[in-house]
Each structure stands twice: as structure tokens, then as C-alpha cells.
Enzyme design. Structure first.
Site, mmCIF file in Angstrom:
data_model
loop_
_atom_site.group_PDB
_atom_site.id
_atom_site.type_symbol
_atom_site.label_atom_id
_atom_site.label_comp_id
_atom_site.label_asym_id
_atom_site.label_seq_id
_atom_site.Cartn_x
_atom_site.Cartn_y
_atom_site.Cartn_z
ATOM 1 N N GLY A 164 0.826 -1.277 -0.056
ATOM 2 C CA GLY A 164 -0.041 -0.120 -0.028
ATOM 3 C C GLY A 164 0.692 1.169 -0.042
ATOM 4 C CD GLU A 200 13.338 -1.607 -5.691
ATOM 5 O OE1 GLU A 200 12.620 -0.791 -6.312
ATOM 6 O OE2 GLU A 200 13.007 -2.699 -5.747
ATOM 7 N NE ARG A 291 -2.515 -8.292 -1.684
ATOM 8 C CZ ARG A 291 -2.469 -7.273 -2.573
ATOM 9 N NH1 ARG A 291 -3.549 -7.383 -3.410
ATOM 10 N NH2 ARG A 291 -1.620 -6.114 -2.504
HETATM 11 P P1 ADP Z 1 3.517 -1.480 -2.523
HETATM 12 O O1 ADP Z 1 3.702 -3.134 -2.378
HETATM 13 O O2 ADP Z 1 3.576 -0.721 -1.091
HETATM 14 O O3 ADP Z 1 2.237 -1.263 -3.216
HETATM 15 P P2 ADP Z 1 5.237 -1.365 -4.553
HETATM 16 O O4 ADP Z 1 6.761 -2.027 -4.578
HETATM 17 O O5 ADP Z 1 4.268 -2.146 -5.479
HETATM 18 O O6 ADP Z 1 4.788 -1.068 -3.252
HETATM 19 O O7 ADP Z 1 5.429 -0.011 -5.347
HETATM 20 C C1 ADP Z 1 4.401 0.790 -5.326
HETATM 21 C C2 ADP Z 1 4.644 1.980 -6.259
HETATM 22 O O8 ADP Z 1 5.975 2.613 -6.116
HETATM 23 C C3 ADP Z 1 4.782 1.589 -7.528
HETATM 24 O O9 ADP Z 1 3.775 1.145 -8.562
HETATM 25 C C4 ADP Z 1 5.687 2.677 -8.476
HETATM 26 O O10 ADP Z 1 4.985 3.627 -8.541
HETATM 27 C C5 ADP Z 1 6.379 3.272 -7.018
HETATM 28 N N1 ADP Z 1 7.899 2.229 -7.194
HETATM 29 C C6 ADP Z 1 8.313 1.520 -6.458
HETATM 30 N N2 ADP Z 1 9.676 1.148 -6.539
HETATM 31 C C7 ADP Z 1 10.172 1.978 -7.484
HETATM 32 C C8 ADP Z 1 11.359 1.893 -8.178
HETATM 33 N N3 ADP Z 1 12.350 1.428 -8.071
HETATM 34 N N4 ADP Z 1 11.282 3.226 -9.080
HETATM 35 C C9 ADP Z 1 10.083 3.822 -9.464
HETATM 36 N N5 ADP Z 1 9.085 3.858 -8.844
HETATM 37 C C10 ADP Z 1 8.875 2.914 -7.744
#
Ligand code: ADP
Length: 451
Positions: A164, A200, A291
Site C-alpha cells: 500500500g 532501490e 493474493r
Molecule cells: P507496495 O507493495 O507498497 O504497493 P510497490 O513495490 O508495489 O509497493 O510499489 C508501489 C509503487 O511505488 C509502484 O507502483 C511505483 O509507482 C513506485 N515504485 C516502487 N519502486 C520503484 C522504483 N524502484 N522506481 C520507481 N518507482 C517505484
């Protein structure tokens, strides 16, 4: 096949699963907290059990009470929905040891997927491209700064146990990284009871592209991609399938990578492999969600496959009869998350009584919602009160039908995201397609300046 399932969730997703049970001739048991006692959707279930007070820890996150409800009502399986215990490996284990089937992947798979930094390591082993990063949990800000120097700013700090968008910070230099490190740890500890964070490279101008997978232990299938780039604070608001303007060569490579990943961890049931796609067509594995996703209906509309039915069938031990070649994607589907939030006040939650609730309809419109006029949106839970999902033969038709549906949709008494969506669906960049994850922030700045 099961004859009775307990739904360990609330609201829109609980209703979605109760509906799937009805379709399959399965009895459903709804659990509810004291705050949800009067909710209409509970009447759709065959049985209802109160599991405790409003606070999630006393009810929807309380494993003992949910298992007790399952035992009293003698169910054979539990569907966790999305959120709450859906990605809790311990809950899945307790279900299995109580002789109740957990409708989702096996506990070991949930465990692996739940730790993002482990999940990225697996992607690397599979030779799936990943974003350069720390590759392990970071203990100190100095370690983070060393790592950021190697990979180059901007970087994003992430909670290993995250979800989230919480515990996530984009930083551009050493000083902000030092500050953000502790904030991210605190946020992660508060949200997930695990303060582990990792780092990252932040991919600028990227799109969020994800692949729906379906696996029964023998076959590994994908149901195409979704584009979830329209986000606020790294949380999705609008999703669509298929993603507009992705060359078929890139799309095939992304779907192939998702399947390779699923096979390598022996994934079972429905899941989603998430990627970032940069402006040059390069993609990077981000994480895997073990999920059902909130945005699953867009995939259902373009493939004609009911994902909750499939989840239940797979959990009951049925093997999928379809093969990859049978899965066709036709048309275009777009989902708007209807949140009880005020987009003009930084998306502040807007709980309270819904006084007017006039819903849209007509060709192509699906509304998944448990709300109604007279329903009180509780401050205790997620502010999402429904999903407007619209189908068109072409993307332009889906957009026109969404505009029409948004114009018909009237909710009064609380603030919602509907007025914001009316503006977005008239914005040239969104309508053209191919927006990246920074789109919404720029749109909000632009439209507030204009206003
Ligand atoms: P969560 O599990 O909290 O939803 P995610 O890893 O799916 O987190 O990342 C959510 C959002 O954060 C991604 O959809 C993207 O917009 C942004 N994001 C995550 N990692 C990166 C990255 N390395 N570079 C750019 N945007 C990122």
C-alpha cells in the site's frame, strides 16, 4: 468442491467473494466487526458471525476469532479477500493445521512473496531484470548512503514487508536519505511490525505494469497485463487492461518473465507479478503479490474469466482445463477506485454518512460496491467504498463509457474521488494513454494552478 466458505474480510471485497460463492452454489459465511453490524451486504451471506470490536486487531486481523468462527460454522475453506490477512503466511498455516483450506498460495510461497527484498533476489536468480538496489535489508543510514552512492540518486527506500505504498520514500541526496531512512523504518514498524527497509534505484518516468497469473500446481498461465500507473503516494487509483501502447514484443517478454518467476517459486492460485516499464521499453521486476488484487475485475472483463471462481476451484484441488492458447483478451477495461477521500485536501479520508447514492449503469458498466444511501463509512478501515469498472470494445469506447458513468454517479454526504476522475477522464494526456507514475502529482499541481 467446497460446500461452505468463510469470507475473512469486509466491504466490497467480501461482497465480491460472497457473490462468487453464490454463482458456484457454495454457501458463504460472513464475519463482521461491531462497526459493520448493520451493513447490507452481510445479508447476502448464508451465515453471519460477529468476530469482535471495530479495531481490526480485534476482528478482521484476529486469527483466533476468525478460526473460531470457521469452526463453529463448519466451513471447509476460508477466502481472505485482499488486505487484512490475505498475505499472512501464519494465518494460512493456522488454517491448514485446523483442516480448513486457505484459498491462496501455500504458506511458504506467501512468506517468500511477503519479503520484497527476498522476492527480488529470486528474480535475479531467474535472470529477470531488476532495478539496481541494496539486495538486502539495511541496518544503518550509513549503509544506505554507501549503497545510494554506488547506484546513483534518486533512490527509493522501501519497507521489506511493505504494501500500500507505506514506508516508501524517494530521495535525491545524502541528507534527505539520512532523514528518510529513520522515517521509513518508523513507518514500516508501525504499519507492518517489521522495520526492515532496503533501497532501490528510483526509475523516473516509469509505468507500473503487472501480470495476472493463475497456477494450479501443474499449469502456469497468465491473463495478460494491467496498467496501474495512475497513483497517488505510490497507491493505485485507476487501473486498466490492456496497458495502452506497449509493443507486443515487450508485452510478451513481460508476461514470459512473470510465468518464469511463478514456475521458479512453484506458485499456486491467483497472483500478480509487478514490473516497472521505463521510457525505453526496459522492464524490471518489482514484487509479487500473493493474493487477489483490488484491480482484478479489469482482467475479468477483457478475458471473460472469473478470477474468484478460479481461485476457489484451484483451492478445492481442481485442475484448470484451459491452456494458455485458450485465453483471449478482447477490448479494453478501466477501473476507478471510489474512495471516501477528499482529493482537494491531500486525499484525507472522509468517513461519515452517505446521504445520496445514485449509481451509474448502462452498457459496459460494472459497479462492485457494498455502499448505499444511509451507509456509514467507518473511519476504522480502508476508505475504498467501491470500484467502477467499465468495458469498451476499444479503449476510446471504454473512456467514453467511463465518462458517462462518472457523470451519472452521485454520492453526497462524504467526499469521494469521483469529481477528480471526471477531470482526469477529460485530460488529454490520460486519454491519449501511456502515462507514467508521476502523472497524477503533475496533474494535481497543474489543475490546482489552473483553478
Ligand atoms: P507496495 O507493495 O507498497 O504497493 P510497490 O513495490 O508495489 O509497493 O510499489 C508501489 C509503487 O511505488 C509502484 O507502483 C511505483 O509507482 C513506485 N515504485 C516502487 N519502486 C520503484 C522504483 N524502484 N522506481 C520507481 N518507482 C517505484
Amino acid at each position: 468442491m467446497f460446500s461452505r466458505i468463510l469470507v475473512a474480510n469486509r466491504g466490497e471485497i467480501a461482497l465480491r467473494i460472497i457473490r462468487a460463492c453464490k454463482d458456484l452454489g457454495i454457501e458463504s459465511v460472513a464475519v463482521f466487526s461491531e462497526a459493520d453490524r448493520d451493513a447490507h451486504y452481510l445479508k447476502q451471506a448464508d451465515y453471519r458471525v460477529c468476530i469482535g470490536a471495530a479495531a481490526s486487531s480485534d476482528s478482521y486481523l484476529n486469527i483466533k476469532r476468525i478460526i473460531a468462527a470457521a469452526e463453529i460454522t463448519d466451513v471447509q475453506a476460508i477466502h481472505p479477500g485482499c488486505g487484512f490477512l490475505a498475505e499472512n503466511a501464519h494465518f494460512a498455516e493456522v488454517c491448514e493445521s485446523s483442516n480448513i483450506r486457505f484459498i491462496g498460495p501455500p504458506p511458504a510461497v506467501i512468506n517468500l512473496c511477503g519479503n520484497k527484498s527476498d522476492a527480488v533476489r529470486v528474480a535475479k536468480q531467474c535472470k529477470i531484470p531488476t532495478v539496481p538496489g541494496s539486495e538486502k535489508v539495511l541496518e544503518t543510514p550509513e549503509e544506505a548512503i554507501d549503497c545510494a552512492k554506488k547506484i546513483g540518486y534518486p533512490v527509493i527506500i522501501k519497507a521489506a514487508a511493505g504494501g500500500g505504498g507505506r514506508g516508501m520514500r524517494v530521495v535525491h541526496n545524502d541528507i534527505s536519505l539520512r532523514n528518510a531512512f529513520f522515517t521509513a523504518q518508523r513507518e514500516a514498524e508501525a504499519a507492518f511490525k517489521d522495520k526492515s527497509v532496503y533501497l532501490e534505484k528510483y526509475v523516473e518516468g516509469a509505468r507500473h505494469i503487472e501480470v495476472q497469473i493463475l497456477c494450479d500446481g501443474e499449469s502456469y498461465l497468465h491473463l495478460g497485463m494491467r496498467d496501474c500507473s495512475c497513483q497517488r503516494r505510490h497507491q493505485k487509483l485507476i487501473e486498466e487492461s490492456p496497458p495502452p501502447g506497449v509493443p507486443s514484443r515487450v508485452a510478451e517478454a513481460i508476461c514470459k518473465a512473470a510465468i518464469k518467476y511463478a514456475e521458479s517459486i512453484k506458485y499456486v492460485n491467483a497472483g500478480t507479478v509487478e514490473f516497472l516499464l521505463d521510457r525505453r521499453g526496459r522492464f524490471y521486476f518489482m514484487e509479487i503479490n500473493a493474493r487477489l488484487q483490488v484491480e482484478h475485475p479489469v482482467t475479468e472483463l477483457v478475458t471473460g474469466i472469473d478470477l474468484v471462481h478460479q481461485q476457489i476451484r484451484i483451492a478445492s484441488g481442481e485442475k484448470m482445463r484451459m491452456k494458455q492458447g485458450h485465453i483471449r483478451q478482447e477490448g479494453s477495461a478501466i477501473e476507478c477506485r471510489i474512495n471516501a477521500e477528499d482529493p482537494d485536501a491531500g486525499f484525507k479520508p472522509s468517513p461519515g454518512l452517505i446521504k445520496t447514492y445514485i449509481i451509474p449503469g448502462g452498457p459496459g458498466v460494472r459497479l462492485d460496491s457494498h455502499a448505499y444511501a444511509g451507509y456509514k463509512v467507518s473511519p476504522h478501515y480502508d476508505p475504498m467504498i467501491g470500484k467502477l469498472v467499465v468495458y469498451g470494445k476499444k479503449r476510446s469506447e471504454a473512456i467514453a463509457a467511463t465518462r458517462r458513468a462518472l457523470a451519472e454517479f452521485h454520492i453526497e454526504g462524504i467526499k469521494t474521488t469521483i469529481p477528480l476522475y471526471r477531470r482526469i477522464f477529460n485530460d488529454a494526456a490520460f486519454v491519449q494513454g501511456g502515462i507514467d507514475t508521476s502523472y497524477l502529482d503533475s496533474f494535481l499541481v497543474g489543475s490546482s494552478n489552473a483553478g
